[in-house]
Scaffold this motif. Structure first.
Motif, mmCIF file in Angstrom:
data_model
loop_
_atom_site.group_PDB
_atom_site.id
_atom_site.type_symbol
_atom_site.label_atom_id
_atom_site.label_comp_id
_atom_site.label_asym_id
_atom_site.label_seq_id
_atom_site.Cartn_x
_atom_site.Cartn_y
_atom_site.Cartn_z
ATOM 1 N N GLU C 192 33.678 62.476 26.480
ATOM 2 C CA GLU C 192 34.818 62.441 27.382
ATOM 3 C C GLU C 192 35.182 63.837 27.845
ATOM 4 O OE1 GLU C 192 38.375 60.325 26.525
ATOM 5 O OE2 GLU C 192 37.294 58.461 26.251
ATOM 6 N N VAL C 253 39.389 47.269 32.469
ATOM 7 C CA VAL C 253 39.102 46.896 33.852
ATOM 8 C C VAL C 253 39.347 48.107 34.740
ATOM 9 C CG1 VAL C 253 39.821 45.446 35.752
ATOM 10 C CG2 VAL C 253 39.687 44.496 33.484
ATOM 11 N N TRP C 264 33.896 54.563 33.324
ATOM 12 C CA TRP C 264 35.096 54.544 32.491
ATOM 13 C C TRP C 264 35.194 53.235 31.717
ATOM 14 C CZ3 TRP C 264 39.855 51.829 32.819
ATOM 15 C CH2 TRP C 264 40.880 52.383 32.057
ATOM 16 N N LYS C 268 35.472 52.933 27.693
ATOM 17 C CA LYS C 268 36.564 52.214 27.042
ATOM 18 C C LYS C 268 36.023 51.071 26.197
ATOM 19 C CE LYS C 268 39.920 54.527 28.019
ATOM 20 N NZ LYS C 268 40.660 55.141 26.941
#
Lengths: 158, 373, 372
Positions: C192, C253, C264, C268
Motif C-alpha cells: 500500500e 466495492v 483497490w 481490500k
C-alpha cells in the motif's frame, strides 16, 4: 507527494533490513527446507521383514494414474513357494516416466499395499532422453531412502 | 619544420594518454556501477544480489561483459545495416566526449576547455539522442521505432531545463569554466544558493539518462527495450556502457555544479568527489527501487508545463540577482519561492487522482453508513 | 516521390503485442492498431495455452479430474478444486463434514490472498515498479510453504477430495496459519505504501480503462473487475456456498470502474480474507475429514448440475453432466478470466500503448484458465 515520500522511507528501511537479514538464501548451501508431507517423485517401498518390495504389481495405481505415466508387470513370488512370504505375486518390472508424472499423489491414495510413496526426491536430472524413465531398482532406491529418512511405516492392518 | 611540429606532437601524445586513462577510468567506473546497482537494488528488495562471482559478486560485471562480447551479434535481416551499426557508436562516442572537459579535480582533466566547458557539455550531451533514434529506426522493429521516437521527444524536452540551469549558473558565476564554478562554491555550495536549480537539474538529469521514473523510452514492460530491442552481444553492451557513463556524468555534474565538487575537509579532493558522486548515484538507484514509471504524455506535460517554465523563472531570478548585486541568500529565497509555488501546482496536478480517491472513499463511507442505518 | 507528396497522410500501424511479450501475463497476443501512441483498435488472440481440459475430463475418472482443475487457474488451485468437488458432491447428493468445509474455506481464502499478492506484484511490474513484486512474494512464499506442509505441493495440491480431504491437516495447522497472518498484513501494508497510494501509480491507473457498471454487466465481468465498477456482487455473499454464511465479512466495492478501483478492491479483499480466516480458525470444529466414499469408484447417477463459486478472478462455474458411468459425460467450465478478458477491446480503445499493459494487468487474467 506524501505517499511517494512514504514509499522512499519504506524502501530505505527495507534496505536496512536487507543488509542485515535478506530473505533470499543461497541455494546449494542452504537447501530448501522440505515439509514433512512434501510430494516429490514416487518411489517403491521395501518390506524389511521379508526383504522384498511391498508392491505386488496389481496395477491399481496404473489404472488410476491421470497421466498414464507408469507400467508394471507381476510374477509369481518365489518366496511364496518356500512360505517365507505371504505375497502370492510380486512385482517383476515397474517403470515410471518421471517426465509425465504430475506428482498428484493419486497412486499413493489408491494403493492397497502401501507399496508406493511420494518421496522427497525432487532434484532429478538426466543428460539423455530416456533418463527420466525410472526402473524398478531406481524406484526402490529412492523409496528406501525415503523410508530410512522419514521413518516411514506401513499403515497398520485393520 | 620538425621543431615547429614538436610541441603539437607532444600535446597530441599527452592528450592520447589522458584519453586512454579516461577510457579505462570510465570502464572501471561502469563496472563498479553495474555491481553497485545490482547489489543495492538487491538489498533494497531483501535479496542478495550477485554472490557467485568472486567475493560479494564483485566480478559479476566482468562476467557480464565477457558474456556480452562473446555472444553472437545478431543483425535482423530487414535492418538498415549501416544505421544499425553506426547508432551504438554515436551514442557511446557522445557519452565519452562529454568527459573530455569534466574535471575530477583542478588537475585531473583531459582538456579544460576554459570558458567553453559548460557550453561544450550542454552541446555534446544532445548528440546521443540521434544515436537512439537511429537505433530505433534502423533495427526495423516497431517497438524500436516507438522507443526511438519516445527517446527523441523525451530527451529533447528535458534538454531545455538542463541547459537553462547551465545558463543560470553561468549568469551567477559569470563563467563557463567548470573548475572556476567549483572554486566559487567554496563557502556556500550552490545547492543552498539555487535549490530550485538543483531540483530541476536532478530531475531532468534522471530523464536524460532514462532512469526510473523516466525510463520511458526503453520501458521493458511496455515496449520491451525500445531502441535496444534488436541489439544483442557487443552492440548491446555498448548501449549499456553509454547508459552507465551518462548516469555517472549526470551524477558528476550534479556534484560539480551544486554540491561543491571536490571541496571538503581532511580527505584528498578526488576522494571527496567520488564520495559525493556515489552518494548521488545511490540516490538514483534508491529512486529506481521505489517509484513506478510515468506515461509518455504525463512525462511531456511535466516537462513543458512545469520544468521549462520553472527553468526560465530561474534564469530570470539569476539575472535579477546579478543586476542588482543582491546577497546570495536573496537568490535562495527567490529560488525557494519558485519551488514552493510550483511545488503547490505540481502537488495539485499530481495528487488530483489521489484527491479523487479520497473523495470516492468518503462517498463510499457515507454510502455504507446509510446502508447500515 | 510525387505519389508520396500527393497522399501525404498518416496510416495506422499494426503492433503485435505478444505472445512473447513480458507484460501479457502468459501467452496472450494482441494485435494493436495504433496511431502514434494511441490505440485505435485491438484484436485479441487466445488459445496458445489450450490443453483441452474440458475434453480431457470426459476421459478421466471423477477423482482424477481434480488434477486438471489444479492446472486450470494455476494461481488459485484450492479455489478451483473446491468448485469441482462441490459440483460432484451435489451430483452425489452428499455433504462433507463441517471440519472439512472449514479447512477448505481457510485454504481457499489463503489461496485468494496468495493470488492477489501475485497480482499486486505484477501490476507493479506493468506500471514499472519492480520492488512491490519482490515484497509481495515474501508473503506468497510463506503461504505456499504452508500449503506444502498441508498438502505436500506448493501449487498443484490435489488435496481436496470428493466428500472430504486427502488427509487430516498437520497438528500445528492452527499455529502455522496464525503465524503467517502478521507477515501477510505487513506485505499488504508495504504494497500500500509503495504502490496503492503512490502518486505516480495513481496517475497511471486512475481514470484509465474505465468500464461502467452497465457495460461490465453486459460483458459478463465478475469478481473484482465487476466490483470495481460499483456492483456489489460476490457469490460468497449472494449465494453462499460451503460455509461462507457463517462468517462476517464485507464485500469491497469500487465506484469508477477504472484500473485503480479494481486494484483497490483486490487489496481490500485481502484484508477481508484475513478476517474470514481468523473467524474460521477460531470456530474450527473437530471431526473427521476423510471422505465417506473411501476408495470406492465414484459413479454418480444420471443428472446434471451447475455449481458456481467465487474465485480470486471472479465467478467460476462448473457444469457437469453425468451419464451414470465413472466418467463425466460432459464438463464445461465458465472461466472468470475468459469472461473478464472479453472486455479488453472496449477497455483498450483510445488508450495509450503504455496503458494497455496496465489495463491488461488490472484484469488479472490467467492464461491457463482463459485457454483451458
Amino acid at each position: 507527494m506524501l505517499s511517494t515520500v512514504k514509499g522512499m522511507i519504506q524502501t530505505l528501511s527495507s534496505t536496512w533490513r536487507g543488509l542485515r537479514k535478506p530473505v533470499t538464501k543461497l541455494y546449494p548451501e542452504n537447501p530448501t527446507v522440505l515439509q514433512n508431507r512434501f510430494m516429490g517423485f514416487p518411489g517403491l517401498t521395501w518390506d524389511k521383514d521379508i526383504d522384498e518390495p511391498f508392491c505386488t504389481g496389481c496395477m491399481v495405481c496404473i489404472r488410476n494414474c491421470p497421466t498414464q505415466c507408469m507400467t508394471a508387470t507381476m510374477k509369481d513370488n518365489p518366496k511364496f513357494a518356500d512360505e517365507s512370504s505371504k505375497r502370492r505375486k510380486i512385482v517383476d518390472e515397474f517403470e515410471i516416466n518421471l517426465n509425465r508424472c504430475i506428482l498428484c499423489g493419486i497412486c499413493v491414495d489408491v494403493c492397497n499395499f502401501d507399496a508406493i510413496v511420494m518421496t522427497h526426491e525432487h532434484e532429478e536430472s538426466g543428460s539423455y532422453r530416456d533418463g527420466s524413465r525410472m526402473k524398478l531398482d531406481g524406484l526402490l532406491e529412492i523409496g528406501g531412502k525415503y523410508q530410512t529418512q522419514s521413518g516411514w511405516k506401513p499403515a497398520p492392518k485393520d | 619544420m620538425i621543431a615547429s611540429t614538436g610541441p603539437y606532437f607532444q600535446d597530441a601524445i599527452s592528450t592520447l594518454i589522458s584519453l586512454l586513462t579516461l577510457f579505462s577510468f570510465l570502464a572501471v567506473t561502469v563496472l563498479s556501477l553495474v555491481w553497485l546497482e545490482r547489489k543495492a537494488l538487491g538489498r533494497l528488495q531483501l535479496r542478495l544480489g550477485p554472490t557467485r562471482t568472486g567475493p560479494f559478486g564483485l566480478l559479476q560485471p566482468i562476467a557480464d561483459a565477457v558474456k556480452l562480447v562473446l555472444k553472437e551479434d545478431i543483425v535482423p535481416n530487414e535492418a538498415e545495416k549501416v544505421i544499425f551499426w553506426v547508432a551504438p557508436i554515436i551514442v557511446v562516442i557522445s557519452a565519452f566526449m562529454l568527459w573530455v572537459t569534466i574535471p575530477l579535480t583542478p588537475s585531473i582533466v583531459v582538456q579544460n576547455l576554459e570558458n567553453m566547458g559548460l557550453f561544450y557539455v550542454g552541446a555534446v550531451g544532445v548528440i546521443g539522442i540521434l544515436g537512439l533514434v537511429l537505433a530505433g529506426w534502423g533495427s526495423a522493429n516497431k517497438y524500436g521505432v516507438i522507443g526511438g521516437l519516445r527517446a527523441a521527444a523525451q530527451l529533447i524536452s528535458y534538454e531545455i531545463p538542463l541547459i537553462m540551469v547551465f545558463v543560470s549558473i553561468a549568469i551567477v558565476t559569470q563563467t563557463f569554466n567548470l573548475v572556476e564554478i567549483v572554486n566559487l562554491q567554496s563557502p556556500v555550495p550552490f545547492i543552498l544558493v539555487l535549490p530550485l536549480g538543483f531540483v530541476l537539474f536532478f530531475v531532468s538529469g534522471l530523464a536524460e539518462v532514462g532512469r526510473t521514473p523516466f525510463d520511458i523510452y526503453f520501458a521493458e514492460s511496455e515496449i520491451v527495450g525500445g531502441p535496444f530491442v534488436e541489439y544483442s552481444g557487443a552492440h548491446w553492451a555498448v548501449f549499456f556502457l553509454s547508459e552507465y557513463i551518462n548516469t555517472f556524468a549526470i551524477a558528476t555534474l550534479t556534484v560539480l555544479l551544486f554540491l561543491g565538487g571536490w571541496s571538503g575537509p581532511f580527505l584528498p579532493s578526488i576522494v571527496w568527489l567520488l564520495i559525493k558522486i556515489y552518494a548521488v548515484i545511490l540516490l538514483i538507484f534508491w529512486i529506481r527501487g521505489t517509484l513506478p514509471r510515468l506515461r509518455i504524455d504525463q512525462l511531456m506535460a511535466f516537462a513543458w508545463k512545469v520544468m521549462v517554465p520553472l527553468s526560465f523563472y530561474l534564469v530570470v531570478c539569476c539575472s535579477i540577482y546579478v543586476f542588482y548585486g543582491l546577497p546570495w541568500w536573496a537568490l535562495t529565497v527567490m529560488s525557494i519561492f519558485g519551488l514552493g509555488v510550483v511545488g503547490v501546482i505540481i502537488y495539485q496536478y499530481i495528487t488530483a487522482p489521489a484527491r479523487k480517491v479520497a473523495e470516492v472513499r468518503e462517498r463510499l463511507r457515507l454510502l455504507q453508513m446509510s446502508q447500515e442505518e | 516521390m510525387m505519389q508520396d507528396q500527393q497522399d501525404n497522410q498518416t496510416i495506422d500501424m499494426m503492433l503485435n503485442m505478444g505472445p512473447q511479450h513480458p507484460s501479457t501475463h502468459g501467452v496472450f497476443r494482441m494485435e494493436l492498431r495504433i496511431d502514434g501512441e494511441k490505440i485505435i483498435d485491438v484484436k485479441p488472440h487466445i488459445g496458445y495455452l489450450h490443453r483441452g481440459s474440458e475434453k480431457l475430463s470426459e476421459g478421466e475418472q471423477y477423482h482424477q479430474i481434480i488434477t486438471l482443475f489444479d492446472r486450470m487457474d494455476y494461481l488459485a488451485n484450492f479455489n478451483n478444486e473446491l468448485v469441482y468437488c462441490m459440483a460432484v458432491e451435489r451430483l452425489l447428493d452428499m455433504e462433507p463434514s463441517k471440519r472439512t468445509e472449514y479447512i477448505r474455506v481457510i485454504l481457499c481464502e489463503l489461496n485468494r490472498i496468495a493470488s492477489h499478492l501475485l497480482y499486486v506484484g505484477t501490476i507493479g511490474l506493468d506500471a514499472g515498479a519492480m520492488t512491490p513484486a519482490l515484497f509481495s512474494f515474501i508473503g506468497r512464499d510463506r503461504i505456499q510453504t504452508l500449503f506444502e506442509s498441508i498438502s505436500g505441493a506448493r501449487m498443484m495440491h490435489n488435496y481436496f477430495k470428493i466428500g472430504g480431504l486427502k488427509q487430516e491437516v498437520p497438528d500445528d495447522f492452527v499455529r502455522m496459519v496464525k503465524d503467517i497472518m502478521p507477515v501477510i498484513r505487513r506485505d499488504i501494508d508495504q504494497t500500500e505504501k509503495l504502490l496503492t497510494f503512490n502518486e505516480i501509480f495513481l496517475s497511471r491507473t486512475k481514470d484509465i480503462g474505465v468500464i461502467t457498471a452497465e457495460q461490465a454487466i453486459d460483458y459478463g465481468l465478475t469478481g473484482p473487475c465487476l466490483r470495481g465498477s460499483g456492483i456489489n456482487y460476490d457469490v460468497r455473499k449472494s449465494e453462499p456456498y460451503s460455509v461462507y454464511q457463517d462468517f462476517d465479512f464485507d464485500v469491497p466495492v469500487g465506484l469508477d470502474g477504472d484500473c485503480w478501483d479494481r486494484h483497490w478492491v483486490r487489496v481490500k479483499e485481502m484484508h477481508e480474507s484475513l478476517r474470514i480466516i481468523e473467524q474460521a480458525i477460531d470456530k474450527l470444529p473437530d471431526g473427521d475429514v476423510a471422505s465417506p466414499l473411501g476408495r470406492r469408484l465414484i459413479r454418480p447417477s444420471e443428472g446434471e448440475v451447475y455449481v458456481k463459486a467465487e474465485n480470486p478472478r471472479g465467478e467460476i462455474g462448473v457444469y457437469l453432466v453425468s451419464d451414470g458411468t465413472d466418467k463425466p459425460y460432459r464438463l464445461k467450465v465458465r472461466p472468470p478470466s475468459f469472461c473478464n478478458l472479453s472486455a479488453i477491446q472496449l477497455l483498450l480503445q483510445n488508450s495509450w500503448v503504455a496503458d494497455s499493459v496496465v489495463i491488461l494487468g488490472s484484469l488479472d487474467i490467467v492464461l491457463g484458465e482463459v485457454d483451458r
